[in-house]
Design a protein around this motif. Structure first.
Motif, PDB file in Angstrom:
ATOM      1  N   ALA A 171      56.409  84.630  25.235  1.00 28.68           N
ATOM      2  CA  ALA A 171      54.864  84.643  24.996  1.00 28.68           C
ATOM      3  C   ALA A 171      54.397  83.380  24.899  1.00 28.68           C
ATOM      4  O   ALA A 171      53.290  82.946  25.376  1.00 28.68           O
ATOM      5  N   ALA A 172      55.181  82.400  24.105  1.00 29.29           N
ATOM      6  CA  ALA A 172      54.743  81.076  23.965  1.00 29.29           C
ATOM      7  C   ALA A 172      54.425  80.412  25.062  1.00 29.29           C
ATOM      8  O   ALA A 172      53.531  79.638  25.589  1.00 29.29           O
ATOM      9  N   ARG A 173      55.620  80.441  25.889  1.00 25.35           N
ATOM     10  CA  ARG A 173      55.631  79.908  27.202  1.00 25.35           C
ATOM     11  C   ARG A 173      54.221  80.570  28.126  1.00 25.35           C
ATOM     12  O   ARG A 173      53.313  79.409  28.854  1.00 25.35           O
ATOM     13  N   HIS A 174      54.077  81.697  28.288  1.00 22.46           N
ATOM     14  CA  HIS A 174      52.885  82.089  29.064  1.00 22.46           C
ATOM     15  C   HIS A 174      51.617  81.530  28.695  1.00 22.46           C
ATOM     16  O   HIS A 174      50.936  81.000  29.398  1.00 22.46           O
ATOM     17  N   VAL A 175      51.543  81.835  27.378  1.00 24.75           N
ATOM     18  CA  VAL A 175      49.929  81.342  26.761  1.00 24.75           C
ATOM     19  C   VAL A 175      50.015  79.646  26.644  1.00 24.75           C
ATOM     20  O   VAL A 175      48.864  79.173  26.860  1.00 24.75           O
ATOM     21  N   THR A 176      50.985  79.124  26.663  1.00 24.00           N
ATOM     22  CA  THR A 176      50.831  77.766  26.438  1.00 24.00           C
ATOM     23  C   THR A 176      50.385  77.192  27.934  1.00 24.00           C
ATOM     24  O   THR A 176      49.537  76.067  28.014  1.00 24.00           O
ATOM     25  N   VAL A 178      60.557  84.905  32.349  1.00 21.81           N
ATOM     26  CA  VAL A 178      59.287  84.345  32.097  1.00 21.81           C
ATOM     27  C   VAL A 178      59.379  82.663  31.959  1.00 21.81           C
ATOM     28  O   VAL A 178      58.952  82.166  30.688  1.00 21.81           O
ATOM     29  N   MET A 179      60.369  82.117  32.654  1.00 22.30           N
ATOM     30  CA  MET A 179      60.418  80.617  32.710  1.00 22.30           C
ATOM     31  C   MET A 179      59.902  80.180  33.903  1.00 22.30           C
ATOM     32  O   MET A 179      59.746  80.790  34.985  1.00 22.30           O
ATOM     33  N   ASP A 180      59.577  78.845  33.656  1.00 18.90           N
ATOM     34  CA  ASP A 180      59.296  78.279  35.062  1.00 18.90           C
ATOM     35  C   ASP A 180      60.512  78.068  35.976  1.00 18.90           C
ATOM     36  O   ASP A 180      61.458  77.754  35.362  1.00 18.90           O
TER      37      ASP A 180
END
Lengths: 163, 163
Positions: A20-25, B64-66
DNA sequence: TGACAATATGCGTATATGCGCGCATATTAC
DNA sequence: GTAATATGCGCGCATATACGCATATTGTCA
């Protein structure tokens, strides 16, 4: 009892948070991109604006960051003249981080874009829902979680453990 | 309307998420430390175990990673022999990531520690509460959030935008 | 079949993150 | 008043994260 590798990823609290942090960031970073600031940098400047000059340790605690992480993350900000670093007055070991005029200007500009990001976020996810989520996340940050195995580092102020 | 720098940090959804992620990641990482795995690495191995050999792109989407992040993050795992990289059979551009025997062993060991971390987490935060939080975080990851400004990157499978 | 778009990856660059170690200064204990 | 301890930082090391550009294939359609 533990095993069951199948469900692991579906119930892992850490993974859920990181994803979630990655997505929102990425979303907030894209919104702030025109100002050349990342959300991390934005939060550093905003904290300095809000609380005034602070030492690295104090600011790191405020931002729930590792001391050494902040020590490095602030370098680009200093390089770009958005903050200045001065010697601590009371304690000569410490350094005080100051928000510069340029930093305040940049923060103001970024604040407008942040506000748009925030609005879009809550339009998509729900304002009430977002507020509740933030409450839970804050509670999480305040919670202990244990693992005082190696102890010491960032130890709680009081309540020393064993004799 | 936007302004009010005072409240910014208290209501920023992104900051709340990142702080919680940092806090919880440190906890899980400490728990997994005896196995030499970070939570990120643990999740990669667990995904491979669960879904079998996958390409970088597919695995990145799952986690959900780049794409580029995974491309680098997996290198230490390959170096340590926990995964192997083979050429894609159907598509020679792609690479298949395979969980090795060593990787499976390490994953099993880490799984026990992960389970303890999970238990401690939910003892401190609440099991029900954690489950609800994960649900919200998953919903967040699935939400769009907009900002299709530059478009393209990680574009949705279908629904091509403009001509 | 020959352009051409789409897809799978790699690489350079840059920030973000945190651990352990060491140094300098401050504070406390005796 | 000095020794023990605590605190504030910097640095080396290693991973994590992601953008933009470059390259290799693949698929498609005229």
């Amino acid at each position: 009892m533990p095993s069951d590798p199948a469900k692991t990823l579906q119930v892992c609290n850490c993974l859920a948070l990181r994803q979630a942090a990655r997505h929102v960031t990425q979303f907030y970073d894209q919104c702030l991109a025109p100002t050349g600031l990342r959300t991390t940098q934005f939060s550093i400047l905003a904290k300095l604006k809000r609380l005034g000059p602070m030492t690295i340790n104090a600011l790191a605690r405020e931002l729930v960051m590792d001391r050494t992480t902040l020590g490095r993350t602030m370098l680009p900000l200093e390089r770009d003249g958005l903050i200045s670093i001065e010697d601590g007055k009371a304690d000569r070991r410490s350094k005080e981080l100051h928000l510069t005029k340029e930093g305040a200007d940049r923060l103001r500009a970024a604040g407008r874009l942040w506000s748009e990001a925030q609005t879009q976020f809550e339009a998509a996810f729900g304002g009430e829902r977002a507020a509740k989520l933030r409450d839970e996340l804050r509670a999480l940050v305040s919670s202990d979680l244990g693992t005082w195995l190696d102890a010491d580092k960032n130890r709680r102020p009081s309540t020393r453990a064993a004799p």
